[in-house]
Design a protein around this motif. Structure first.
Motif, PDB file in Angstrom:
ATOM      1  N   ASP A 169       3.232 -29.467 -40.554  1.00 45.67           N
ATOM      2  CA  ASP A 169       3.527 -30.457 -39.513  1.00 45.67           C
ATOM      3  C   ASP A 169       2.642 -30.117 -38.316  1.00 45.67           C
TER       4      ASP A 169
ATOM      5  N   PHE B 266       6.177 -17.571 -35.924  1.00 44.43           N
ATOM      6  CA  PHE B 266       7.588 -17.190 -35.932  1.00 44.43           C
ATOM      7  C   PHE B 266       8.478 -18.372 -35.502  1.00 44.43           C
TER       8      PHE B 266
ATOM      9  N   ARG C 223       8.551 -20.974 -38.216  1.00 46.47           N
ATOM     10  CA  ARG C 223       9.325 -20.503 -39.376  1.00 46.47           C
ATOM     11  C   ARG C 223      10.817 -20.614 -39.120  1.00 46.47           C
ATOM     12  N   ALA C 224      11.220 -20.191 -37.926  1.00 49.17           N
ATOM     13  CA  ALA C 224      12.658 -20.209 -37.606  1.00 49.17           C
ATOM     14  C   ALA C 224      13.168 -21.646 -37.631  1.00 49.17           C
ATOM     15  N   TYR C 225      12.314 -22.587 -37.260  1.00 49.68           N
ATOM     16  CA  TYR C 225      12.711 -23.991 -37.334  1.00 49.68           C
ATOM     17  C   TYR C 225      12.773 -24.451 -38.791  1.00 49.68           C
TER      18      TYR C 225
ATOM     19  N   THR D 240      13.527 -22.830 -41.423  1.00 52.95           N
ATOM     20  CA  THR D 240      14.732 -22.355 -42.096  1.00 52.95           C
ATOM     21  C   THR D 240      15.894 -23.318 -41.979  1.00 52.95           C
TER      22      THR D 240
ATOM     23  N   THR E 180      11.416 -18.193 -50.361  1.00 54.34           N
ATOM     24  CA  THR E 180      12.221 -18.443 -49.164  1.00 54.34           C
ATOM     25  C   THR E 180      13.693 -18.633 -49.520  1.00 54.34           C
ATOM     26  N   ARG E 181      14.021 -18.649 -50.813  1.00 47.93           N
ATOM     27  CA  ARG E 181      15.405 -18.882 -51.227  1.00 47.93           C
ATOM     28  C   ARG E 181      15.999 -17.729 -52.017  1.00 47.93           C
ATOM     29  N   GLU E 182      15.141 -16.828 -52.508  1.00 51.43           N
ATOM     30  CA  GLU E 182      15.642 -15.720 -53.324  1.00 51.43           C
ATOM     31  C   GLU E 182      15.053 -14.417 -52.798  1.00 51.43           C
TER      32      GLU E 182
ATOM     33  N   LEU F 223      13.180 -10.957 -52.963  1.00 51.15           N
ATOM     34  CA  LEU F 223      12.119 -10.494 -53.848  1.00 51.15           C
ATOM     35  C   LEU F 223      12.627  -9.372 -54.746  1.00 51.15           C
TER      36      LEU F 223
ATOM     37  N   ARG G 217       1.524 -17.258 -47.385  1.00 52.27           N
ATOM     38  CA  ARG G 217       2.084 -17.187 -46.026  1.00 52.27           C
ATOM     39  C   ARG G 217       1.802 -15.814 -45.394  1.00 52.27           C
TER      40      ARG G 217
ATOM     41  N   ASP H   4       3.794  -9.952 -44.541  1.00 56.31           N
ATOM     42  CA  ASP H   4       4.426 -10.985 -43.719  1.00 56.31           C
ATOM     43  C   ASP H   4       4.416 -10.551 -42.252  1.00 56.31           C
TER      44      ASP H   4
ATOM     45  N   GLN I  97       7.861 -10.527 -40.243  1.00 57.46           N
ATOM     46  CA  GLN I  97       8.652  -9.323 -40.511  1.00 57.46           C
ATOM     47  C   GLN I  97       8.030  -8.107 -39.816  1.00 57.46           C
TER      48      GLN I  97
ATOM     49  N   ALA J 274      19.189 -13.620 -50.037  1.00 54.14           N
ATOM     50  CA  ALA J 274      18.012 -14.386 -49.607  1.00 54.14           C
ATOM     51  C   ALA J 274      18.068 -14.584 -48.099  1.00 54.14           C
TER      52      ALA J 274
ATOM     53  N   ARG K 177      17.473 -15.263 -44.340  1.00 52.15           N
ATOM     54  CA  ARG K 177      16.724 -16.356 -43.726  1.00 52.15           C
ATOM     55  C   ARG K 177      16.008 -15.882 -42.468  1.00 52.15           C
TER      56      ARG K 177
ATOM     57  N   TYR L  45      12.947 -10.247 -36.695  1.00 49.50           N
ATOM     58  CA  TYR L  45      13.367  -9.283 -37.695  1.00 49.50           C
ATOM     59  C   TYR L  45      13.365  -7.904 -37.050  1.00 49.50           C
TER      60      TYR L  45
ATOM     61  N   ARG M 156      15.592  -8.171 -42.504  1.00 49.00           N
ATOM     62  CA  ARG M 156      14.206  -8.060 -42.952  1.00 49.00           C
ATOM     63  C   ARG M 156      14.149  -7.502 -44.367  1.00 49.00           C
TER      64      ARG M 156
END
Lengths: 370, 291, 205
Positions: free
Chosen positions: A56, A76, A79-81, A83, A181-183, A185, A200, A320, A323, B38, B40, B46, B209
């Motif tokens: 976007d 950052f 990304r926070a948006y 989520t 982003t959903r699971e 690692l 990313r 990342d 992080q 997971a 967020r 973090y 994190r």
């Protein structure tokens, strides 16, 4: 008298007010508009979109200005948006063979079907500061060859025609791509998850790792088979409709590195691939990603893992930047409770050290040391 | 420009809360085991409490009363910031009084006051893996936990003794939970370790994190690792709190001047204020009153 | 396909206020898991189709979604329950027990052996099934003594309607710790949790 520091809330509010002041800067100058950032700092916008994993342009530009140009801060914020956005579904894989090409270069052939197309590149510019930009002078209209809707063959297809390069992608038919982003690692990763993480990943980190592979820390013998930049269509299956609809077009940069592979008893010698794909125009990132991707495939090819760029857990755990910056910068939070614990121990050990020196070695200490 | 969405109750969307809630239930069922979740991206960095914030957001309801502390204090900047976040996104009642809180989110301390049955303590955890500094690879440490192979940790602690005459770990001191999992208590000073043992409160740990959640149910054994000839011991302070006279509490060292002047005061600000409100006076306050 | 007379049963019966009601049910379960053997109240305003009970329905609405395959007894699988679950939670129904994150057993139905479900692995013991078992009552039955994390000393429970071999099944489950299933026993609008850590024995008369 001693008063415990109070008024944290007021201090924070004042700090943020000062930040807003510094962000705006000299009020006699016009504020930069989002449209200006999108139009004139497009590559900054691209990097923010790529590393925030959100396509976007306007929101990325807003993040850039809100972050005062601090790229990782902007990534950052975006990304926070991201989520918080609801997920409607997964798009179909984009087909970069159908890309509407703006730039396409190959280092492996002098000329090839579709030709070499330089496009909007810094390459071959002389890096001399340009005083003419100090004024808003006229800029010539571009001259571009109209490539129309022609599909430009990929270099990897030319090599694949002769069986000289490994096939594209090796995951089984029924493999459902994961979503980092959903699971959480779980190492070792499949290549799909690894590529997501690299896409990313921090540009600087990947660049340094890629560079290290060129200098002998996991040599991968790369050739830039092809770099292409342009727009691709994003489509999504709508179950209710029974067919895929177009959601729009996005600009991406794709890099296919062609790497050497000596072959094995079972397989004749064949080139191998390293792959990079990034939102927007970001050749440096796509190339670095492709080099690191290939290096991380060491195990797959039975190569010795001897260098950082080949170490999946090391590379992916530290790629990342959101992080990384969070954890490095958290050291500025108060740690005085733990520091007190350390102070106490160090003072005690120093006292014991002095005492031991004046009395000669303590028998039990000596024993323990042995 | 895209319309920016209004945020959900407690910030997280319902699907994320469900995912975290499922992880919390499994964490409680396997005390001390780190459940991957997971995690967020949160609107704070973090390493600044995103794990604790996600746990709190997933459990928080309209009837809760929230207390947030950092270094034992309610007024440290990050505690203020996290408390303000929950006031904004969940409109939750907040308190600085330990005994009034139903949920206490903490970084680096356990309150001095004994926690009760209805309370949940949520720890912010930077590195959840107690074996991480001995073995950086997740693939390896996971095996060690699976096989209950904790020899490396004992070797490390014993090397400390050999080199320094002491176990040189003063915070984030490893514990064993219910005789099975070795667990990182988060970077609380080891002074606080005994409070975890057989606590009446539920203890939840969130590492954003590193994407891990773990738990210690109430009435659960939490034993600090040690050796017969070098038993675990907590820090002791020579003087009581200069403001409230408390003993057997954890104290902060405050530098008073550039001539080596020091004073020691309670790290748990609520505990200190409560004692002073009940008429306890430390030597510094007494001295000032006399002047 | 759902038959017409079931349509109401399928599309109705969810929480009026999903955000706060699922939070309340979750907190009850969290307290229950943290204090095994204690009876916790479940906001049972959910109305799942027969034969699933309200308490179990509320738990499904609270914890299930597209990421959690659910196993149902044959009776439930042939009722409007799968469609209700799919519509309100998105949870897919599976008949492969080791794939189930949750399993729902209605009152009076046969309880399958726990080791037929996912027990998790030694590396990932959390990847195990949670069984939600509806029974006649949470107290009044044969007394058992429970001990373990979350229990101060000992706790006495006396659920009504568990299979006769329950203690044998449970002890087997205990013996594979840290692997194992976790149980939520539900009767009406109350629940009692038995995480895998609980040691149970028959109370001697």
């Amino acid at each position: 008298m001693y008063v415990a520091v109070k008024g944290g809330e007021a201090a924070i509010a004042n700090a943020h007010r000062l930040l807003a002041d510094r962000r705006r800067g000299d009020r006699s100058l016009p504020a930069i508009s989002i449209a200006q950032i999108v139009a004139q700092l497009g590559l900054a916008v691209d990097r923010v979109m790529a590393e925030a994993s959100l396509y976007d342009r306007s929101l990325a530009a807003l993040a850039v200005t809100q972050a005062r140009g601090d790229m990782i801060e902007a990534i950052f914020i975006l990304r926070a948006y991201r989520t918080t956005l609801p997920r409607f579904g997964y798009a179909q894989p984009v087909d970069t063979a159908d890309m509407k090409i703006e730039r396409r270069v190959s280092a492996t052939y002098k000329d090839l079907p579709g030709g070499q197309l330089l496009g909007p590149t810094f390459d071959y510019t002389h890096r001399l500061l340009d005083p003419s930009l100090l004024e808003d002078g006229p800029v010539d209209e571009p001259e571009q060859k109209d490539v129309g809707d022609a599909v430009t063959m990929r270099v990897s297809e030319i090599l694949a025609g002769e069986g000289l390069i490994e096939p594209d992608g090796m995951l089984p038919e029924d493999h459902v791509p994961g979503d980092i982003t959903r699971e959480p690692l779980e190492f070792p990763l499949n290549r799909d998850l690894r590529l997501q993480a690299l896409a990313r990943g921090d540009e600087g980190f990947l660049l340094a790792l890629a560079y290290s592979t060129q200098r002998g820390y996991a040599r991968t013998h790369p050739f830039a088979g092809e770099i292409r930049i342009g727009e691709v269509e994003v489509e999504m299956d709508i179950p209710e409709l029974g067919f895929a609809v177009s959601l729009g077009r996005i600009r991406v940069t794709e890099c296919q590195m062609v790497n050497q592979f000596s072959g094995s008893a079972k397989q004749p010698p064949q080139f191998t691939r390293g792959y990079g794909l990034v939102f927007g125009q970001s050749e440096r990132k796509a190339m670095a990603m492709a080099l690191v991707d290939r290096a991380l495939r060491a195990q797959e090819f039975g190569e010795d893992i001897v260098a950082p760029a080949q170490d999946e857990e090391f590379v992916i755990s530290h790629s990342d930047n959101v992080q990384a910056t969070g954890f490095v910068e958290h050291l500025k939070l108060p740690h005085y409770v733990d520091f007190q614990a350390e102070l106490d121990l160090v003072r005690r050990m120093r006292r014991e050290h002095v005492a031991a020196k004046s009395q000669g070695p303590k028998p039990d200490m000596k024993e323990a040391a042995e | 420009m895209t319309d920016l969405a209004t945020y959900n109750f407690a910030y997280l969307d319902e699907q994320t809360k469900r995912m975290i809630r499922r992880a919390i239930l499994k964490a409680i069922a396997i005390p001390g085991y780190q459940v991957p979740f997971a995690s967020r991206e949160m609107p704070m960095p973090y390493g600044w409490g995103t794990g604790g914030v996600q746990v709190t957001a997933a459990i928080l309801g309209p009837d809760d009363v929230l207390k947030v502390i950092d270094q034992g204090a309610d007024d440290t900047t990050n505690a203020v910031s996290i408390r303000a976040f929950f006031q904004k996104v969940a409109n939750v009642a907040v308190t600085t009084k330990t005994k009034d809180a139903t949920i206490i989110q903490t970084r680096h301390r356990i309150p001095e006051e004994k926690l009760g049955e209805g309370q949940t303590l949520v720890y912010q955890v930077p590195i959840p893996e107690p074996l991480r500094f001995l073995e950086p690879r997740e693939t390896e440490t996971r095996k060690m936990h699976a096989l209950e192979e904790y020899g490396l940790m004992h070797v490390k602690l014993y090397e400390d003794i050999a080199r320094n005459g002491h176990i040189a770990t003063t915070y984030a001191y490893p514990v064993k939970v219910e005789g099975r999992y070795v667990m990182d208590p988060s970077p609380t000073p080891k002074f606080d370790n005994p409070k975890m043992h057989m606590s009446d409160a539920l203890q939840l740990f969130g590492a954003g994190r590193e994407k891990r959640i773990y738990a210690v149910p109430p009435h659960t054994q939490v034993v600090s690792l040690d050796f017969e000839d070098h038993p675990f011991e907590i820090q002791h302070f020579d003087k009581p709190c200069a403001l409230c006279g408390a003993e057997q509490v954890y104290l902060d060292e405050v530098v008073l001047d550039d001539r080596g002047g020091r004073m020691f005061v309670c790290s748990d600000t609520d505990h200190c204020e409560d004692r002073r409100a009940h008429g306890h006076v430390g030597h510094l306050l007494a001295q000032e009153a006399a002047e | 396909m759902v038959e017409v007379q079931d349509a109401n049963a399928v599309y109705a019966g969810a929480f009026d206020n999903p955000v706060f009601q699922s939070q309340a049910v979750f907190r009850a379960l969290m307290d229950g898991m943290a204090r095994p053997g204690t009876v916790v109240a479940i906001d049972a305003s959910a109305v799942p189709p027969e034969p699933m009970g309200r308490g179990a329905g509320a738990i499904a609405l609270t914890l299930c979604d597209t990421d959690t395959p659910a196993w149902l007894t044959q009776t439930q699988a042939q009722s409007a329950v799968p469609a209700w679950l799919a519509f309100h939670t998105g949870a897919p129904v599976t008949d492969v027990k080791p794939e189930a994150r949750f399993a729902f057993v209605e009152a009076g139905a046969m309880v399958p052996g726990f080791n037929q479900f996912a027990l998790g692995t030694q590396d990932y013991p959390d990847r195990s099934t949670t069984l939600v078992i509806e029974i006649a009552a949470l107290s009044g039955g044969p007394a058992m003594i429970g001990a373990g994390p979350g229990i101060k000393g000992e706790v006495e429970i006396s659920p009504v309607g568990l299979p006769d071999i329950f203690l044998t099944l449970w002890n087997e489950n205990r013996s594979v710790f840290p692997r194992g299933v976790d149980l939520v026993l539900v009767a009406g609008d109350a629940a009692l949790c038995l995480p895998r850590t609980v040691k149970l024995r028959r109370k001697e008369a």
